[in-house]
Design a protein around this motif. Structure first.
Motif, PDB file in Angstrom:
ATOM      1  N   THR A 267      -3.236  -0.852 -16.519  1.00 46.06           N
ATOM      2  CA  THR A 267      -3.147  -2.331 -16.406  1.00 46.06           C
ATOM      3  C   THR A 267      -1.872  -3.009 -16.165  1.00 46.06           C
ATOM      4  OG1 THR A 267      -2.647  -2.249 -18.825  1.00 46.06           O
ATOM      5  CG2 THR A 267      -4.794  -3.167 -18.113  1.00 46.06           C
ATOM      6  N   VAL A 268      -0.776  -2.124 -16.424  1.00 42.60           N
ATOM      7  CA  VAL A 268       0.657  -2.789 -15.864  1.00 42.60           C
ATOM      8  C   VAL A 268       1.055  -1.884 -14.831  1.00 42.60           C
ATOM      9  CG1 VAL A 268       2.984  -3.063 -16.814  1.00 42.60           C
ATOM     10  CG2 VAL A 268       1.103  -3.186 -18.411  1.00 42.60           C
ATOM     11  N   VAL A 269       0.947  -0.666 -14.672  1.00 35.25           N
ATOM     12  CA  VAL A 269       1.243  -0.005 -13.282  1.00 35.25           C
ATOM     13  C   VAL A 269       0.247   0.700 -12.747  1.00 35.25           C
ATOM     14  CG1 VAL A 269       3.616   0.873 -14.328  1.00 35.25           C
ATOM     15  CG2 VAL A 269       1.754   2.120 -14.814  1.00 35.25           C
ATOM     16  N   ASN A 270       0.491   0.949 -11.179  1.00 33.74           N
ATOM     17  CA  ASN A 270      -0.585   1.414 -10.290  1.00 33.74           C
ATOM     18  C   ASN A 270      -0.413   2.805 -10.389  1.00 33.74           C
ATOM     19  OD1 ASN A 270      -1.797  -0.950  -9.828  1.00 33.74           O
ATOM     20  ND2 ASN A 270      -0.172  -1.584  -8.253  1.00 33.74           N
ATOM     21  N   ALA A 271      -1.293   3.680  -9.843  1.00 27.91           N
ATOM     22  CA  ALA A 271      -1.140   5.028  -9.389  1.00 27.91           C
ATOM     23  C   ALA A 271      -0.187   4.881  -8.376  1.00 27.91           C
ATOM     24  CB  ALA A 271      -2.501   5.753  -8.871  1.00 27.91           C
ATOM     25  N   GLY A 272       0.658   6.118  -8.539  1.00 34.44           N
ATOM     26  CA  GLY A 272       1.792   6.250  -7.796  1.00 34.44           C
ATOM     27  C   GLY A 272       3.158   5.534  -8.020  1.00 34.44           C
ATOM     28  N   TYR A 273       2.952   4.906  -9.080  1.00 33.77           N
ATOM     29  CA  TYR A 273       4.276   3.828  -9.514  1.00 33.77           C
ATOM     30  C   TYR A 273       5.649   4.632  -9.300  1.00 33.77           C
ATOM     31  CZ  TYR A 273       7.616   1.175 -12.281  1.00 33.77           C
ATOM     32  OH  TYR A 273       8.770   0.756 -12.575  1.00 33.77           O
ATOM     33  N   GLY A 274       6.471   4.113  -8.641  1.00 31.66           N
ATOM     34  CA  GLY A 274       7.809   4.937  -8.436  1.00 31.66           C
ATOM     35  C   GLY A 274       8.126   6.005  -7.599  1.00 31.66           C
ATOM     36  N   THR A 275       6.818   6.479  -7.025  1.00 34.42           N
ATOM     37  CA  THR A 275       7.105   7.527  -5.991  1.00 34.42           C
ATOM     38  C   THR A 275       7.624   7.294  -4.806  1.00 34.42           C
ATOM     39  OG1 THR A 275       4.760   7.313  -5.362  1.00 34.42           O
ATOM     40  CG2 THR A 275       5.035   9.013  -7.140  1.00 34.42           C
ATOM     41  N   ASP A 276       7.401   5.759  -4.322  1.00 33.64           N
ATOM     42  CA  ASP A 276       8.045   5.293  -3.113  1.00 33.64           C
ATOM     43  C   ASP A 276       9.692   5.472  -3.286  1.00 33.64           C
ATOM     44  OD1 ASP A 276       8.029   3.409  -5.186  1.00 33.64           O
ATOM     45  OD2 ASP A 276       7.584   1.799  -3.775  1.00 33.64           O
ATOM     46  N   GLN A 277      10.169   5.027  -4.634  1.00 40.68           N
ATOM     47  CA  GLN A 277      11.605   5.191  -4.637  1.00 40.68           C
ATOM     48  C   GLN A 277      12.118   6.635  -4.598  1.00 40.68           C
ATOM     49  OE1 GLN A 277      12.174   2.399  -7.957  1.00 40.68           O
ATOM     50  NE2 GLN A 277      11.814   0.558  -6.524  1.00 40.68           N
ATOM     51  N   LEU A 278      11.289   7.174  -5.535  1.00 43.07           N
ATOM     52  CA  LEU A 278      11.661   8.657  -5.420  1.00 43.07           C
ATOM     53  C   LEU A 278      11.723   9.319  -3.914  1.00 43.07           C
ATOM     54  CD1 LEU A 278      12.094  11.155  -7.018  1.00 43.07           C
ATOM     55  CD2 LEU A 278       9.645  11.415  -7.308  1.00 43.07           C
ATOM     56  N   LEU A 279      10.691   8.914  -3.220  1.00 42.70           N
ATOM     57  CA  LEU A 279      10.742   9.280  -1.894  1.00 42.70           C
ATOM     58  C   LEU A 279      12.032   9.092  -0.935  1.00 42.70           C
ATOM     59  CD1 LEU A 279       7.037   9.054  -0.319  1.00 42.70           C
ATOM     60  CD2 LEU A 279       8.505  10.933  -0.275  1.00 42.70           C
TER      61      LEU A 279
END
Ligand code: GTP
Ligand code: MG
Length: 311
Positions: A267-279
């Motif tokens: 409900t609050v985060v989508n799948a893959g949350y934060g992985t773009d910033q990690l990349l």
């Protein structure tokens, strides 16, 4: 359809081409062989021809290493990172696809059940990425280790030097802390302390090279936050400070991220949350230490040793 492409669903391909419709000239779908993971010597043609970054993911059993790798691959294919990065091929498609099978199957169920990484597996995975802002291609080469392999060497500097020599070549060490444990009053300190001990052992074993970055990543962010998206417990915000208290040598080398590769609470985060910033952390830093013939002589023998152990 060519058999070599059979691992990718039509939907993925449609999404990928949709993601690249404005970049037809730049988007280069390289040949897609159905091979498994790469051995160090297989990476020479890649590292010799283009910028490459090699990173290693370490974390205890169940911390979410395989889910992270798989969801990044999946999000690349579906064009989720298209604002900044584009998927431009992989030489380890079938290795990704066999992992993604579990992710896709489980995403249709409430209970996610990722297959555990076999002990002793040290193959290298590959994704070729176009960085849109710089209009350049980079190759991501990476390995994740089974949590059991890591737990078995805590505080054993000699074993670490022997078994994890590959870490020396890494431009980034992604250290995954299990968010489920970090969210637990009972386990949070021991989860962090175990990881500090592993980092200390890697450091003492000379495995963290002079320019390598350490990316501390707390997984399963969905389990750390409440319905309004706020952290339930401030503990995780103090993780970097706590690590530096015990490992001041890492000052200036640490990045910190939260990720939710496969949240159960969506409900609050989508799948893959934060992985773009990690990349971004992995791709934007200037340091790049490709695996070359100089660095992989030792690795070859290490791979053979591992194979021997598995036999
Ligand atoms: N709630 C939640 N669970 C997650 C998330 N990411 C991964 N998991 C779950 O964590 C469990 C372990 O994930 P894996 O990726 O297999 O862990 P691993 O680190 O590869 O474990 P080993 O292969 O045993 O070393 C799986 O049941 C995943 O579904 C997340 O973002 N949120
Ligand atoms: Mg795994």
């Amino acid at each position: 359809m060519d058999e070599a492409y059979s691992g990718i669903t039509l939907e993925d391909q449609e999404n990928t081409s949709a993601a690249s419709e404005n970049d037809d000239d730049d988007f280069q779908m390289v040949s897609l062989p159905m091979n498994e993971e790469l051995m160090p010597e297989d990476t020479y043609p890649i590292t010799a021809s283009e910028e490459s970054k090699f990173f290693v993911i370490i974390g205890g059993t169940g911390s979410g290493k395989t889910t992270l790798i798989t969801s990044m691959y999946h999000l690349f294919l579906t064009g989720e990172y298209k604002e900044k990065f584009m998927f431009a091929g992989s030489q380890t498609l079938s290795a990704f696809e066999s992992r993604a099978f579990y992710l896709r199957t489980s995403s249709q169920n409430s209970c996610v059940n990722m297959r555990r990484t076999p002990v002793g597996s040290v193959g290298i995975l590959h994704i070729r990425v176009k960085i849109k802002q710089r209009n350049e291609f980079t190759n991501l080469l990476f390995s994740d280790f089974s949590g059991e392999d890591i737990s078995s060497i805590v505080a054993n500097v000699d074993a670490v030097k022997e078994d994890f020599d590959i870490v020396k070549s890494a431009s980034h060490l992604v250290v995954l802390l299990d968010g489920e444990k970090i969210a637990s009053r009972r386990y949070k300190l021991s989860e962090l302390q175990k990881m500090i001990q592993i980092l200390r052992t890697f450091w003492d074993g000379g495995l963290i090279n002079n320019t390598a970055k350490v990316i501390i990543t707390v997984s399963k962010y969905d389990l750390l936050i409440d319905d309004t998206g706020n952290l339930r417990d401030p503990f995780s915000s103090s993780i970097v400070e706590r690590i530096l208290e015990q490992l001041p040598e890492l000052e200036g080398r640490i990045d910190f991220h939260y990720i939710a590769s496969m949240p159960t609470e969506t409900t609050v985060v989508n799948a893959g949350y934060g992985t773009d910033q990690l990349l971004e952390s992995l791709l934007d830093s200037p340091n790049s230490i490709p695996l070359t013939s100089d660095t992989t002589d030792n690795l070859k023998s290490q791979f053979n040793m591992w194979k021997g152990r598995l036999a």
